[in-house]
Design a protein around this motif. Structure first.
Motif, PDB file in Angstrom:
ATOM      1  N   ASP A   1      32.593  -3.429 102.063  1.00  0.00           N
ATOM      2  CA  ASP A   1      32.408  -3.666 100.633  1.00  0.00           C
ATOM      3  C   ASP A   1      33.161  -4.916 100.178  1.00  0.00           C
ATOM      4  O   ASP A   1      32.608  -5.785  99.498  1.00  0.00           O
TER       5      ASP A   1
ATOM      6  N   GLU B   1      31.498  -8.265  98.712  1.00  0.00           N
ATOM      7  CA  GLU B   1      31.821  -8.718  97.357  1.00  0.00           C
ATOM      8  C   GLU B   1      32.350 -10.148  97.376  1.00  0.00           C
ATOM      9  O   GLU B   1      32.064 -10.939  96.483  1.00  0.00           O
TER      10      GLU B   1
ATOM     11  N   SER C   1      27.231 -11.042  91.930  1.00  0.00           N
ATOM     12  CA  SER C   1      26.236  -9.969  91.967  1.00  0.00           C
ATOM     13  C   SER C   1      25.809  -9.650  93.394  1.00  0.00           C
ATOM     14  O   SER C   1      25.540 -10.541  94.194  1.00  0.00           O
ATOM     15  N   LEU C   2      25.753  -8.371  93.684  1.00  0.00           N
ATOM     16  CA  LEU C   2      25.378  -7.943  95.038  1.00  0.00           C
ATOM     17  C   LEU C   2      23.862  -7.916  95.230  1.00  0.00           C
ATOM     18  O   LEU C   2      23.369  -7.945  96.362  1.00  0.00           O
ATOM     19  N   THR C   3      23.141  -7.850  94.120  1.00  0.00           N
ATOM     20  CA  THR C   3      21.687  -7.714  94.226  1.00  0.00           C
ATOM     21  C   THR C   3      21.025  -8.829  95.043  1.00  0.00           C
ATOM     22  O   THR C   3      20.199  -8.542  95.910  1.00  0.00           O
TER      23      THR C   3
ATOM     24  N   LEU D   1      21.350  -8.119  98.652  1.00  0.00           N
ATOM     25  CA  LEU D   1      20.452  -7.052  99.092  1.00  0.00           C
ATOM     26  C   LEU D   1      19.034  -7.583  99.282  1.00  0.00           C
ATOM     27  O   LEU D   1      18.394  -7.344 100.302  1.00  0.00           O
TER      28      LEU D   1
ATOM     29  N   LEU E   1      24.438  -1.895 101.411  1.00  0.00           N
ATOM     30  CA  LEU E   1      24.172  -2.455 100.084  1.00  0.00           C
ATOM     31  C   LEU E   1      23.159  -1.605  99.325  1.00  0.00           C
ATOM     32  O   LEU E   1      23.315  -1.363  98.123  1.00  0.00           O
TER      33      LEU E   1
ATOM     34  N   ARG F   1      24.734   1.353  97.632  1.00  0.00           N
ATOM     35  CA  ARG F   1      25.679   1.276  96.514  1.00  0.00           C
ATOM     36  C   ARG F   1      25.365   0.270  95.425  1.00  0.00           C
ATOM     37  O   ARG F   1      26.119   0.149  94.475  1.00  0.00           O
ATOM     38  N   THR F   2      24.292  -0.426  95.542  1.00  0.00           N
ATOM     39  CA  THR F   2      23.976  -1.398  94.506  1.00  0.00           C
ATOM     40  C   THR F   2      23.056  -0.771  93.461  1.00  0.00           C
ATOM     41  O   THR F   2      22.073  -0.129  93.801  1.00  0.00           O
ATOM     42  N   LYS F   3      23.413  -0.961  92.228  1.00  0.00           N
ATOM     43  CA  LYS F   3      22.551  -0.484  91.139  1.00  0.00           C
ATOM     44  C   LYS F   3      21.415  -1.485  90.962  1.00  0.00           C
ATOM     45  O   LYS F   3      21.638  -2.695  90.931  1.00  0.00           O
TER      46      LYS F   3
END
Lengths: 124, 124
Positions: A80, A84, A94-96, A99, B102, B105-107
DNA sequence: GACATCTCAGACAGAATGTCTGACACTGCC
DNA sequence: GGCAGTGTCAGACATTCTGTCTGAGATGTC
């Protein structure tokens, strides 16, 4: 707001031992990592643990003569943190995008694809 | 098989300029990054470019008096590199665990979820 | 030719990292 | 009590990376 330092490869080796063997002493960790135990490699591991403690990755139990250590983060927590850090650096935190990026270039087996679909649908 | 060095924050700032403005000179890059242009900041940018060149992130056109630089990698390539580095460190080089991690846990917005499903289904 | 601008080589300080040494404290056994 | 073995702790040390800066010399413009 100082950026947390990364965990080093050597430090990771120590964490690896701790994940396999919680409550380990420095001697045990040293013997697991270096083939030949010596006072200097003992001191090296000591220093690595000291730094891991400063990075909040390890806790120390001082009750006995030889201190015992345990990891305070899991491997997935570390994952994580690293993800990050990448997101902070390249995607404004942003993690999106990570992904989506991974989804567009990772080859998946049918099995994995199925699991991934399930994961996505479970998120509300 | 030496591990490729990471791109620094300062180096990333240079790349950012180059992505917006290809074929830039050192002066142009310096003026874009530092508010006050000076010989020393010029030299700093020069050094950063030199290191970026060594890391195969930047190419130099020496034909004019002032050299012109362009990025040889895209932002998404850099993202790739970073994600691969994380995978190497924590997942034995496989990107799949990163993706699954990812995903769990990603929204996501409905929009993003839809896009992600499409991405998954398109991979053969 | 004078001057601005450029490249290039290298010096420099500060920090991170891995290693190692020395001083001192505790434990257990004789 | 004394001693060997084992611990901790503080700190030195070389190496590398990073960002910054200086000076020498080449090239361009007027």
């Amino acid at each position: 707001m100082d950026k947390p330092r990364d965990v080093t490869d050597s430090e990771l080796a120590v964490l690896d031992v701790l994940w396999n063997q919680p409550q380990a002493t420095i001697r045990e960790i040293t013997e697991a990592i270096y083939e030949d135990y010596s006072p200097s490699s003992h001191a090296t591991v000591q220093k690595l643990l000291e730094r891991l403690e400063a990075k909040d990755c390890v806790a120390r139990d001082r009750s006995g003569f030889a201190h015992r250590f345990r990891a305070t983060i899991e491997r997935s927590d570390l994952l994580d943190r690293q993800l990050e850090a990448v997101a902070d650096k390249l995607c404004e935190g942003s993690l999106t995008p990570l992904l989506l990026h991974l989804a567009s270039r990772t080859k998946l087996s049918d099995e994995e694809r199925k699991l991934l679909r399930k994961l996505i649908n479970d998120r509300t």
